[in-house]
Every structure is written in C-alpha cells, then in structure tokens.
Motif scaffolding. Structure first.
Motif, PDB file in Angstrom:
ATOM      1  N   PHE A  38      48.597 127.178 -16.742  1.00 16.11           N
ATOM      2  CA  PHE A  38      49.464 128.149 -16.088  1.00 16.11           C
ATOM      3  C   PHE A  38      50.322 127.493 -15.006  1.00 16.11           C
ATOM      4  O   PHE A  38      49.822 126.659 -14.235  1.00 16.11           O
ATOM      5  N   PRO A  39      51.602 127.864 -14.918  1.00 13.00           N
ATOM      6  CA  PRO A  39      52.483 127.326 -13.872  1.00 13.00           C
ATOM      7  C   PRO A  39      51.921 127.608 -12.481  1.00 13.00           C
ATOM      8  O   PRO A  39      51.377 128.676 -12.220  1.00 13.00           O
ATOM      9  N   GLY A  40      52.041 126.625 -11.600  1.00 14.18           N
ATOM     10  CA  GLY A  40      51.551 126.787 -10.242  1.00 14.18           C
ATOM     11  C   GLY A  40      50.084 126.471 -10.080  1.00 14.18           C
ATOM     12  O   GLY A  40      49.569 126.440  -8.954  1.00 14.18           O
ATOM     13  N   GLY A  41      49.391 126.222 -11.195  1.00 15.32           N
ATOM     14  CA  GLY A  41      47.972 125.895 -11.135  1.00 15.32           C
ATOM     15  C   GLY A  41      47.742 124.412 -11.331  1.00 15.32           C
ATOM     16  O   GLY A  41      48.631 123.586 -11.112  1.00 15.32           O
ATOM     17  N   LEU A  42      46.545 124.073 -11.762  1.00 13.90           N
ATOM     18  CA  LEU A  42      46.214 122.672 -11.987  1.00 13.90           C
ATOM     19  C   LEU A  42      46.977 122.129 -13.191  1.00 13.90           C
ATOM     20  O   LEU A  42      47.014 122.772 -14.244  1.00 13.90           O
ATOM     21  N   PRO A  43      47.573 120.952 -13.077  1.00 13.06           N
ATOM     22  CA  PRO A  43      48.255 120.354 -14.226  1.00 13.06           C
ATOM     23  C   PRO A  43      47.254 119.681 -15.156  1.00 13.06           C
ATOM     24  O   PRO A  43      46.151 119.312 -14.744  1.00 13.06           O
ATOM     25  N   HIS A  44      47.647 119.542 -16.409  1.00 13.00           N
ATOM     26  CA  HIS A  44      46.802 118.809 -17.351  1.00 13.00           C
ATOM     27  C   HIS A  44      46.884 117.312 -17.062  1.00 13.00           C
ATOM     28  O   HIS A  44      47.970 116.759 -16.884  1.00 13.00           O
ATOM     29  N   VAL A  45      45.742 116.668 -17.009  1.00 14.68           N
ATOM     30  CA  VAL A  45      45.660 115.217 -16.846  1.00 14.68           C
ATOM     31  C   VAL A  45      44.862 114.667 -18.015  1.00 14.68           C
ATOM     32  O   VAL A  45      43.744 115.125 -18.278  1.00 14.68           O
ATOM     33  N   SER A  46      45.426 113.711 -18.728  1.00  9.27           N
ATOM     34  CA  SER A  46      44.715 113.101 -19.850  1.00  9.27           C
ATOM     35  C   SER A  46      43.830 111.975 -19.341  1.00  9.27           C
ATOM     36  O   SER A  46      44.296 111.071 -18.639  1.00  9.27           O
ATOM     37  N   ILE A  47      42.563 112.023 -19.702  1.00 10.77           N
ATOM     38  CA  ILE A  47      41.645 110.973 -19.265  1.00 10.77           C
ATOM     39  C   ILE A  47      42.038 109.625 -19.861  1.00 10.77           C
ATOM     40  O   ILE A  47      41.736 108.570 -19.291  1.00 10.77           O
ATOM     41  N   ARG A  48      42.755 109.639 -20.965  1.00  7.22           N
ATOM     42  CA  ARG A  48      43.178 108.377 -21.588  1.00  7.22           C
ATOM     43  C   ARG A  48      44.194 107.646 -20.717  1.00  7.22           C
ATOM     44  O   ARG A  48      44.368 106.436 -20.840  1.00  7.22           O
ATOM     45  N   GLY A  49      44.862 108.382 -19.825  1.00 12.13           N
ATOM     46  CA  GLY A  49      45.847 107.760 -18.953  1.00 12.13           C
ATOM     47  C   GLY A  49      45.269 107.188 -17.677  1.00 12.13           C
ATOM     48  O   GLY A  49      45.996 106.562 -16.894  1.00 12.13           O
ATOM     49  N   LEU A  50      43.971 107.368 -17.452  1.00  8.90           N
ATOM     50  CA  LEU A  50      43.352 106.842 -16.239  1.00  8.90           C
ATOM     51  C   LEU A  50      43.049 105.354 -16.405  1.00  8.90           C
ATOM     52  O   LEU A  50      42.859 104.866 -17.526  1.00  8.90           O
ATOM     53  N   PRO A  51      42.989 104.618 -15.305  1.00  9.86           N
ATOM     54  CA  PRO A  51      42.739 103.169 -15.375  1.00  9.86           C
ATOM     55  C   PRO A  51      41.466 102.841 -16.151  1.00  9.86           C
ATOM     56  O   PRO A  51      40.414 103.440 -15.933  1.00  9.86           O
ATOM     57  N   GLY A  52      41.601 101.899 -17.079  1.00  7.60           N
ATOM     58  CA  GLY A  52      40.455 101.422 -17.835  1.00  7.60           C
ATOM     59  C   GLY A  52      40.028 102.299 -18.990  1.00  7.60           C
ATOM     60  O   GLY A  52      39.046 101.976 -19.681  1.00  7.60           O
ATOM     61  N   MET A  53      40.749 103.413 -19.250  1.00  9.81           N
ATOM     62  CA  MET A  53      40.295 104.360 -20.274  1.00  9.81           C
ATOM     63  C   MET A  53      41.112 104.320 -21.562  1.00  9.81           C
ATOM     64  O   MET A  53      40.697 104.891 -22.569  1.00  9.81           O
ATOM     65  N   ARG A  54      42.245 103.660 -21.547  1.00  6.08           N
ATOM     66  CA  ARG A  54      43.106 103.683 -22.728  1.00  6.08           C
ATOM     67  C   ARG A  54      42.410 103.078 -23.950  1.00  6.08           C
ATOM     68  O   ARG A  54      42.580 103.563 -25.074  1.00  6.08           O
ATOM     69  N   ASP A  55      41.617 102.042 -23.750  1.00  5.36           N
ATOM     70  CA  ASP A  55      40.987 101.357 -24.875  1.00  5.36           C
ATOM     71  C   ASP A  55      39.618 101.915 -25.236  1.00  5.36           C
ATOM     72  O   ASP A  55      38.968 101.405 -26.151  1.00  5.36           O
ATOM     73  N   ARG A  56      39.169 102.951 -24.524  1.00  7.94           N
ATOM     74  CA  ARG A  56      37.859 103.516 -24.858  1.00  7.94           C
ATOM     75  C   ARG A  56      37.927 105.033 -25.056  1.00  7.94           C
ATOM     76  O   ARG A  56      36.918 105.725 -24.992  1.00  7.94           O
ATOM     77  N   THR A  57      39.152 105.545 -25.298  1.00  7.73           N
ATOM     78  CA  THR A  57      39.324 106.990 -25.454  1.00  7.73           C
ATOM     79  C   THR A  57      40.072 107.315 -26.736  1.00  7.73           C
ATOM     80  O   THR A  57      41.078 106.679 -27.063  1.00  7.73           O
ATOM     81  N   ILE A  58      39.576 108.314 -27.457  1.00  7.23           N
ATOM     82  CA  ILE A  58      40.316 108.930 -28.561  1.00  7.23           C
ATOM     83  C   ILE A  58      40.733 110.316 -28.094  1.00  7.23           C
ATOM     84  O   ILE A  58      39.911 111.111 -27.639  1.00  7.23           O
ATOM     85  N   ARG A  59      42.002 110.588 -28.194  1.00  5.47           N
ATOM     86  CA  ARG A  59      42.571 111.843 -27.704  1.00  5.47           C
ATOM     87  C   ARG A  59      42.966 112.711 -28.889  1.00  5.47           C
ATOM     88  O   ARG A  59      43.617 112.248 -29.828  1.00  5.47           O
TER      89      ARG A  59
END
Length: 243
Positions: A38-59
């Motif tokens: 919902f607008p004005g609320g918490l934004p979506h954050v992909s865990i795959r975009g966090l440091p160290g997670m790109r190579d250990r995450t399937i999205r």
C-alpha cells in the motif's frame, strides 16, 4: 506475506540474511506480492538485493499476482545458475506439460509493462479497494486485522460463531445462507492443532459493484451496520488508511 498481509521490514530481512550466511543456508524468497504494497506504508525489499544474498537466494515471481492472471498459473524464478539448474531438473519431473503460449504472453507483458507507473498503480488500487471494503465490514461488527499489502483482508469472526462452530463452519454457513464466500484461515495451517479457529479471509480484488453487493448481502444477513461510524473509523486506522 499471504495470508497476514505483512510486509517484512529491511531490518527483519537483514536478520534473516545474517542467519542464512552464518549457517550456510539458502533462501527461497516468495515475492509474488512485491508490487501489491500500500502507498505510504512499508516498501517491498527483496532479500536477494541485500549484501551477500544474491548468490544464495532464489526469488519467485507470479504473473497471476502482478498481471491479475491467476488462472494462468505462470510464474518465474530468479537466481544464480548453479541454484536454478537443479530446480529446472526437478521441475521437469513434477509437471507433464507447460502452457508455452501463456509463458510467451507473460514474457511479453514483462517486456511491455509501462515502466514503474504500471507497478506502482497496483498497490494504490489495492489500497482503494480495501478502503471500500474494510469500513463496511467493521460497521457490521467484523474485527479487521491490520495489513500492509496484498488484496486480502482477514477478519476475526468470533462474535458471530454459533455454538460448536469454527471458521470452516462459519465459511460454509455464510456461503449457503448469505451468498458470500470467505476462506477459513485454518486451511493454511499444516498442523490443525495450532490453527486459529475464528479468522476468515476476504478477497477484495473484485469489481466495485461486486464488493458493494457482497457488503449489502452481509449487512442484510447480520442485521445491518450495527456498530456505525466508530467501527468504520477503527477499520480505516487498522488498515493504515485513516486520514
């Protein structure tokens, strides 16, 4: 997160990421509702975009949620090739065939979506429809649980349960007697002994006319908007929609 409508904060995801890296774990991240916050609320954050997670995450993504094509049952995976390879091998033994024409259509939609404007509009429309439904349900007497995204609304119906009735019985009765169908939340629990027995889920990704008609039937069945404007205001606040 289905069914609760929870959006994980960056801090919560960072904790999960630290634990995954600490213990050598992989993350299968179901992000099919990524554009339905919902607008004005918490934004979506992909865990795959966090440091160290790109190579250990399937999205995981879903055309059913993003493009309102639920019956197509077409989705996608994103991740490093070394993780996707085994998934593809397993997948070929789990299905007999795939709708290749629908896959091509979804690929075209992903390429042709009008930038971020299209995706941003999804959450705004969900918020508008929730604002239409939640106050009227609250005015009837439903206790509305807060949510930060998706197109589902969960309500506690304990006050409406008859003797010996649970959420499943309530859902069946509402369908047969009021002409409105809800989903009992206990259906989502693998361990029935831990499931709540008074929560049901409404879906509001419908035409406004259908939502209005559903509310009218519920008001007629339960005897009108018993708790009035105060309950409606409470529902708006719980949904994060109060002015």
């Amino acid at each position: 997160m289905d069914t609760a409508g929870k959006v994980f904060t960056r801090q919560e995801l960072e904790l999960i990421a630290r634990l995954a890296q600490q213990h050598g774990a992989y993350v299968l991240s179901d992000e099919v509702y990524e554009h339905l916050t919902f607008p004005g609320g918490l934004p979506h954050v992909s865990i795959r975009g966090l440091p160290g997670m790109r190579d250990r995450t399937i999205r995981l993504g879903s055309a059913g949620k993003t493009f309102s094509l639920t019956a197509w049952k077409v989705g996608w995976m994103e991740g490093p090739e070394r993780l996707l390879g085994p998934c593809v091998k397993a997948h070929q033994f789990l299905v007999f065939t795939v709708p290749s024409s629908l896959q091509r259509a979804v690929a075209g939609a992903l390429d042709g979506a009008d930038g971020q404007a299209f995706y941003h509009g999804l959450g705004a429309e969900c918020a508008r429809q929730r604002a239409l439904l939640a106050p009227r349900l609250a005015a009837i007497g439903f206790d509305i649980l807060p949510a930060e995204g998706t197109y589902f609304l969960v309500a506690d119906v304990a006050k409406f349960l008859r003797d010996g009735e649970d959420d499943v019985g309530f859902a069946k009765r509402l369908t047969a007697e009021a002409g409105v169908t809800v989903i009992p939340v206990s259906a989502f629990y693998a361990d029935a002994s831990r499931a709540p027995r008074s929560l049901v889920r409404f879906c509001f990704c419908k035409q406004d006319s259908k939502l209005q008609e559903g509310c009218r039937r519920l008001e007629e069945y339960f005897g009108g908007a018993g708790n009035g404007a105060a309950a409606a205001a409470g529902a708006e606040a719980a949904a994060g929609l109060a002015p």
